[in-house]
Design a protein around this motif. Structure first.
Motif, PDB file in Angstrom:
ATOM      1  N   GLY A  81       0.823  -1.205   0.000  1.00 58.16           N
ATOM      2  CA  GLY A  81       0.000   0.000   0.000  1.00 58.16           C
ATOM      3  C   GLY A  81       0.858   1.257   0.000  1.00 58.16           C
ATOM      4  O   GLY A  81       2.067   1.213   0.203  1.00 58.16           O
ATOM      5  N   ASP A  82       0.198   2.394  -0.227  1.00 57.24           N
ATOM      6  CA  ASP A  82       0.944   3.637  -0.346  1.00 57.24           C
ATOM      7  C   ASP A  82       0.352   4.744   0.519  1.00 57.24           C
ATOM      8  O   ASP A  82       0.512   5.928   0.228  1.00 57.24           O
ATOM      9  N   VAL A  83      -0.321   4.391   1.603  1.00 59.31           N
ATOM     10  CA  VAL A  83      -0.904   5.374   2.508  1.00 59.31           C
ATOM     11  C   VAL A  83       0.200   5.942   3.404  1.00 59.31           C
ATOM     12  O   VAL A  83       1.001   5.193   3.967  1.00 59.31           O
ATOM     13  N   THR A  84       0.221   7.260   3.529  1.00 58.00           N
ATOM     14  CA  THR A  84       1.235   7.915   4.356  1.00 58.00           C
ATOM     15  C   THR A  84       0.569   8.931   5.277  1.00 58.00           C
ATOM     16  O   THR A  84      -0.172   9.806   4.820  1.00 58.00           O
ATOM     17  N   THR A 212       0.223  22.639  16.466  1.00 58.21           N
ATOM     18  CA  THR A 212       0.559  21.222  16.579  1.00 58.21           C
ATOM     19  C   THR A 212      -0.437  20.514  17.486  1.00 58.21           C
ATOM     20  O   THR A 212      -0.959  21.121  18.420  1.00 58.21           O
ATOM     21  N   PRO A 213      -0.722  19.230  17.187  1.00 53.69           N
ATOM     22  CA  PRO A 213      -0.247  18.482  16.027  1.00 53.69           C
ATOM     23  C   PRO A 213      -1.060  18.801  14.775  1.00 53.69           C
ATOM     24  O   PRO A 213      -2.248  19.058  14.854  1.00 53.69           O
ATOM     25  N   THR A 214      -0.395  18.776  13.631  1.00 53.47           N
ATOM     26  CA  THR A 214      -1.072  18.882  12.345  1.00 53.47           C
ATOM     27  C   THR A 214      -0.737  17.640  11.542  1.00 53.47           C
ATOM     28  O   THR A 214       0.439  17.276  11.423  1.00 53.47           O
ATOM     29  N   PHE A 215      -1.771  17.001  11.005  1.00 53.02           N
ATOM     30  CA  PHE A 215      -1.606  15.760  10.253  1.00 53.02           C
ATOM     31  C   PHE A 215      -1.879  15.976   8.772  1.00 53.02           C
ATOM     32  O   PHE A 215      -2.787  16.722   8.391  1.00 53.02           O
ATOM     33  N   PHE A 216      -1.103  15.280   7.951  1.00 53.50           N
ATOM     34  CA  PHE A 216      -1.331  15.196   6.515  1.00 53.50           C
ATOM     35  C   PHE A 216      -1.502  13.732   6.165  1.00 53.50           C
ATOM     36  O   PHE A 216      -0.670  12.893   6.534  1.00 53.50           O
ATOM     37  N   LEU A 217      -2.580  13.416   5.460  1.00 58.03           N
ATOM     38  CA  LEU A 217      -2.836  12.046   5.021  1.00 58.03           C
ATOM     39  C   LEU A 217      -2.759  12.009   3.515  1.00 58.03           C
ATOM     40  O   LEU A 217      -3.541  12.689   2.827  1.00 58.03           O
ATOM     41  N   ALA A 233     -10.284   8.265   9.305  1.00 60.48           N
ATOM     42  CA  ALA A 233      -9.667   8.771   8.063  1.00 60.48           C
ATOM     43  C   ALA A 233      -8.576   7.837   7.583  1.00 60.48           C
ATOM     44  O   ALA A 233      -8.464   7.550   6.385  1.00 60.48           O
ATOM     45  N   VAL A 234      -7.752   7.351   8.512  1.00 66.43           N
ATOM     46  CA  VAL A 234      -6.688   6.415   8.132  1.00 66.43           C
ATOM     47  C   VAL A 234      -7.299   5.111   7.630  1.00 66.43           C
ATOM     48  O   VAL A 234      -6.869   4.551   6.606  1.00 66.43           O
ATOM     49  N   ALA A 235      -8.314   4.623   8.306  1.00 64.63           N
ATOM     50  CA  ALA A 235      -8.971   3.374   7.906  1.00 64.63           C
ATOM     51  C   ALA A 235      -9.545   3.497   6.501  1.00 64.63           C
ATOM     52  O   ALA A 235      -9.402   2.581   5.662  1.00 64.63           O
ATOM     53  N   ALA A 236     -10.179   4.637   6.215  1.00 61.94           N
ATOM     54  CA  ALA A 236     -10.749   4.845   4.887  1.00 61.94           C
ATOM     55  C   ALA A 236      -9.686   4.882   3.812  1.00 61.94           C
ATOM     56  O   ALA A 236      -9.863   4.346   2.712  1.00 61.94           O
TER      57      ALA A 236
END
Length: 240
Positions: A81-84, A212-217, A233-236
């Motif tokens: 997979g390529d999720v970051t 902070t914290p700031t997340f980028f998906l 969001a990560v699961a999706a």
């Protein structure tokens, strides 16, 4: 930010904030929030906001390259997979401390499926945030980024929100980890180590990070109202 309502409090200065002469805003008091992992847990949350002139231009083609650099610290690298998921963080920020167990659970749940990246974003209002980041970066030069990263969060109540340098304490952490202390001291004293920390912060500012914290998906900045929304969001993204 991890908590949407908390971000609103930062952007719209309220009773938790003090204006500073350069137009920035610094959080002065704590507020308590509840976030969900599997069960409800409570955390005392502190955050900070830096405002630097007009908003950054992130429309250029190099915006994605600013989210993750070749030298960015990867806690885990996906084998499929390529999720970051990228977090801009401040080791002295109590909001980051509240997010830490959520991120650790996500790492456990998606081992091998998601790349997790940690990037420095020391906030000026936190006296030891930069010292902590430099200590972690010095440890990273000996292959101990994750161990020092974890130690900072585990010990934050001992040293956070203080107005004297805790660099000697951070040196003790390095010694406890069995680092070569001569090399550690050299790294802490080397301006290039601080430059590496500030390079992360500069990327964050260019991307519009304000706290902070700031997340980028997968290259997109997240706005989530709870830990559960971050988890979802990560699961999706994994299920796409």
């Amino acid at each position: 930010m991890l908590i949407g309502d908390f971000l609103t409090c930062i952007v719209e200065p309220g009773p938790w904030h003090t204006a500073v002469p350069d137009g920035g805003v610094t959080l002065r008091s704590n507020t308590k929030i509840s976030v969900l992992l599997v069960a409800v847990f409570a955390a005392v949350v502190t955050g900070a906001l830096l405002i630097f002139g007009s908003g950054p231009d992130t429309s250029s083609a190099d915006a994605d390259s600013r989210v993750v650099r070749a030298d960015s610290h990867r806690l885990d690298t996906a084998t499929s997979g390529d999720v970051t998921l990228v977090e801009f963080l401040d080791f002295e920020c109590e909001s980051c401390l509240a997010a830490y167990p959520v991120v650790e659970q996500l790492r456990a749940d998606y081992a091998g499926q998601v790349t997790f990246v940690a990037r420095y974003f020391p906030v000026e209002g936190h006296f030891n945030a930069q010292n902590a980041a430099v200590a972690v970066e010095a440890a990273a030069q000996q292959g101990q980024f994750e161990a020092m990263y974890q130690r900072m969060y585990e010990t934050q109540p001992q040293w956070g929100e203080q107005q004297t340098s805790r660099a000697p304490l951070f040196r003790e952490f390095a010694s406890d980890l069995g680092l070569d202390m001569d090399a550690y001291d050299d790294a802490v004293a080397d301006p290039a180590t601080l430059d590496r920390v500030l390079a992360d912060r500069d990327d964050g500012l260019a991307l519009g990070v304000q706290g902070t914290p700031t997340f980028f998906l997968d290259g997109e900045q997240l706005t989530v109202a709870s830990a559960q929304e971050l988890i979802d969001a990560v699961a999706a993204a994994v299920d796409e």
